[in-house]
Structure formats: C-alpha cells, structure tokens
Design an enzyme around this catalytic site. Sequence first.
Site, PDB file in Angstrom:
ATOM      1  N   ASN A   1       8.674  -2.999  -3.981  1.00  0.00           N
ATOM      2  CA  ASN A   1       8.615  -3.877  -2.811  1.00  0.00           C
ATOM      3  C   ASN A   1       8.218  -5.321  -3.124  1.00  0.00           C
ATOM      4  O   ASN A   1       8.604  -6.235  -2.398  1.00  0.00           O
ATOM      5  CB  ASN A   1       7.714  -3.282  -1.725  1.00  0.00           C
ATOM      6  CG  ASN A   1       6.310  -3.006  -2.200  1.00  0.00           C
ATOM      7  OD1 ASN A   1       6.064  -2.759  -3.384  1.00  0.00           O
ATOM      8  ND2 ASN A   1       5.363  -3.028  -1.289  1.00  0.00           N
TER       9      ASN A   1
ATOM     10  N   GLU B   1      -3.430   1.407  -6.726  1.00  0.00           N
ATOM     11  CA  GLU B   1      -3.213   0.652  -5.483  1.00  0.00           C
ATOM     12  C   GLU B   1      -2.145   1.408  -4.717  1.00  0.00           C
ATOM     13  O   GLU B   1      -0.986   1.455  -5.122  1.00  0.00           O
ATOM     14  CB  GLU B   1      -2.754  -0.784  -5.782  1.00  0.00           C
ATOM     15  CG  GLU B   1      -3.808  -1.656  -6.424  1.00  0.00           C
ATOM     16  CD  GLU B   1      -4.929  -2.052  -5.489  1.00  0.00           C
ATOM     17  OE1 GLU B   1      -4.865  -1.680  -4.288  1.00  0.00           O
ATOM     18  OE2 GLU B   1      -5.877  -2.711  -5.952  1.00  0.00           O
TER      19      GLU B   1
ATOM     20  N   CYS C   1       2.450  -2.476   1.780  1.00  0.00           N
ATOM     21  CA  CYS C   1       1.330  -1.566   2.020  1.00  0.00           C
ATOM     22  C   CYS C   1       0.425  -2.060   3.141  1.00  0.00           C
ATOM     23  O   CYS C   1      -0.271  -1.255   3.767  1.00  0.00           O
ATOM     24  CB  CYS C   1       0.505  -1.414   0.744  1.00  0.00           C
ATOM     25  SG  CYS C   1       1.397  -0.617  -0.597  1.00  0.00           S
TER      26      CYS C   1
END
Length: 475
Positions: free
Chosen positions: A154, A250, A284
């Site tokens: 992303n 993460e 996210c």
Amino acid sequence: MAATATERKLLLDGEWVETGEWIDVASPYDGSVVARVAKAGAAETRAAVDAAERAMREPLPAHKRAEILVRVAGALGKRADEAARLVSAEAGKPLKAARVEVARAMSTYTMAAVEARKLAGEMVPMDASQAGEGKLAFTLRVPVGVVGAISPFNFPLNLVAHKIAPALAAGCAVVLKPASQTPLSALLLAELEHDAGLPPGWLSVLVGPSGEIGDVLVEDERVALITFTGSGSVGWGIRERAPRKRVNLELGNATPVIVEPDADVDDAAARCAANAFSFAGQSCISVQRIFVHEEVYDSFRDAFVPRVEALRLGDPADEETDVGPLISTAERDRVLAWIEEARAAGATILTGGTREGELIAPTVVERPPAETHLACDEAFGPVCTLQPYTTLDEAIALANGTRYGLQAGIFTSNLRAALAATRALEFGGVTVNEVPTFRADQMPYGGVKDSGNTREGPAWAVREMTEERLVVVQL
C-alpha cells in the site's frame, strides 16, 4: 546499471541479476502489465544473507552512512515525478497521493541520515554507588546484525524507505522482500542506493514467493531482526516461528474517530471525508469507524456525506482522481461482501456501496451492528461507518471495542475531554482535532494489541535495530 523500465532485474550483492523466471506486475486499474520483475527464491535469499553478513564485517562509518542516505533523498527528489508515476501505476494509487508519498520518502531518508550522525550511547554515573567508585562507564549503540525486511503493497515507496533507511543508519545490512504486487518502487530505491555508493551486500532486494524468501529470513540464524508490515496473521506467525529473533511488527487497525458535541463539526467532517477514502481506504490508519455525539450527529452527517459524494472516482493516473481501485479483484469483492453483510444486518447505506466498473464508489454505512465486519475488523477499502453515542465513556468503549490498537482520534474543544480520551483510548497514538490517518515520518508510529509491537520513525527504528553495549573502565 539497472534494467530497463519494462524489465527489472534484482539487486543482489551489488549486482543486477536475472534468475530465469519472471513475475508480471499488473495495474490494479486496468490489468495491463506495467513491468516484469526477475523472480527470486530460497537460493537467492541465502546468497543475499551471505552477502549481507560479509558486508557487515567491514562496518561503514556513520558519516558515510549518512552521506549515502542524503544522496538517496536528493536523487529521489530529482526523479520525483517518475517515482510518483511508478507508485501510481503499480499500486493504483491516485497520482496526487503518490506525489505525497514520494515527498514523505525523501523526508524518511533525510531523518534517517540525521539519526546516523547522532547515534550514540550514554554515560553511566558509576560513582552513584560505592561499588562503582573509581570506574568510568558508558554505553555504545552497535548494529543488531542483518535485517530481514518485508514490506506491503500500500505504500510501496515510503514503507520500504522506513525499512531500509533506519537499518542503514544503524549500520545494519538489509535483505528486503517487497510485496510482489508492487516491487517496482523498491527496485527504484535500490537503484538510487546503488548509485549513491552503497557498497555491495549492504542491500539486496528480492521479489518472489513469501514461502521461499520469507522462510529463509525467518529460519537463518544470521538474520538478527525481521521488520514486517502487513497482515496480523502473517506477522504474528513470523513472531511465533522466530522466538529468538527480534521481530518488529506494524500491522492493521480499524481506525476510530470520536466527534464530541463541542467540536468544529464542519472541520471534522472535511478531514474525515478526505482521509477515509484516500488510496481507496488502503491504509492501516484510514478513518473507518466514526462515532459522533447524538447532539451533533445529524449536522455531522449532513456535512460529511456530500463531501464523500464529491470525491472523484477514476483512473489513478488522472491528476484529479481522489479514489482509485483496490489492489485486486479479490479485495474488491471482499469489501463489497462486507458492505452487503452490514446492509443485510440492518445498517443503512448513506452513499456508495456500488461498483462503478472495476471500482467501488466511496461508501458510508450508518449504524452497522456490532457483530458485522465493518464494525470491528479492518475494512482496508473505500468504506467507513457512522454511529451516534450519548457519553464520552460510551464512545471510548466503542472505539476500544476491537482487537486493534494502532491510532485513534478525537475532535473536541474541551481539554479535559481530550486528555481523558488520550489516557483511555487503547491505541499506540491518539490525535486531537486531527484525523488518526495523520502521520509525520519522524514521529513514533506503531500500535498495541493486534496492531503490532514496535514503533517506527527513524529515531525509534534505529534504536530497535541496535544493541546497547556496556563498557566499564577501571580508572
């Protein structure tokens, strides 16, 4: 010298190599092949780890590491338009968002260069105790060892930068596996590192199956640290398989925003509309769950929905596009299924919820039941939810009602409410009068619960990638 624009080789031990097999990189927008990339496997990964171990036997001085990082930032600036168009082509990211990502990657390298220059330990006050009298002690920060880095699709440029730049600043060689859907940006950064004078072995970039490349990184004892950004199931799986390594994770989030009755409702609506749908929600910390006090719920909804409907859906290469495609048709179909699940359970679709060609129109879902995916799981698509609440305690409980804990936000003019929320929200970061999609690359960024176990941002990542060594001298 790097391969051509349509055929990219891999960087391995300072050389651009072919493997005899290729992976096609397709546009998420129209399916056209953007480029093809040499495919690596376990053998290439072991060779890359060999090269990284050899490279670290001759440490690079901090000033040389910093100079290389600065040169990369400058070179990326000179090729900013090319880099943005590459991000847009391979990830389907709207060009305006891709340009922001390039600027952020430059910042990440610049900040990492600063950390390389100031990396140091600290003095220990030995004569604070009788046992330490007559002794001098201090700590050194030394590289943890070879870093295995795994990055997602992303943010194919900046999240790669957040892996490579701090590792090099810390004095660690890196073996990077970028997402196979979006490897071109990582290979561009590898080219810039190579051209900036990074010696052989300090960075290898390998594209290929996770089961082959990832297995070597997890199992090879010479890889001291793995830094991973991606799905929770994969990340925690790596952590379980490599208990003796440092595994920095993460992961995801179901990002909540609370809007209090004393907030600037129009400002909150504008910020949420822009940040719930940027890159089709594939971040996210994309705004997903918006909780609005019942006193201002109607006014927020009336300000928010028209702004969502004004977003332009279309070709990511168009400078005016706000919302482009999801990374794959499988992801598109999953998001549509989640929207339909909420509708069938009694939620109201205020806008969107439909396909426009291969794209999903920006979607706002009102009052999804708690058991639906949109109410508690990470949507990772162009959809957000609205729900009223009565008290701040109720809103905080709703925000915390997820297994995730990356970032959350609150809009309020009441300092007491803001501070209460920052203490009670179970997230790694809390923004006040700003959406939690906000990230500056020098800040500590990371989550709790299922969202991860570390903090990124060059200053914090460099600490993670070094060991503290104590030195005691008898005077």
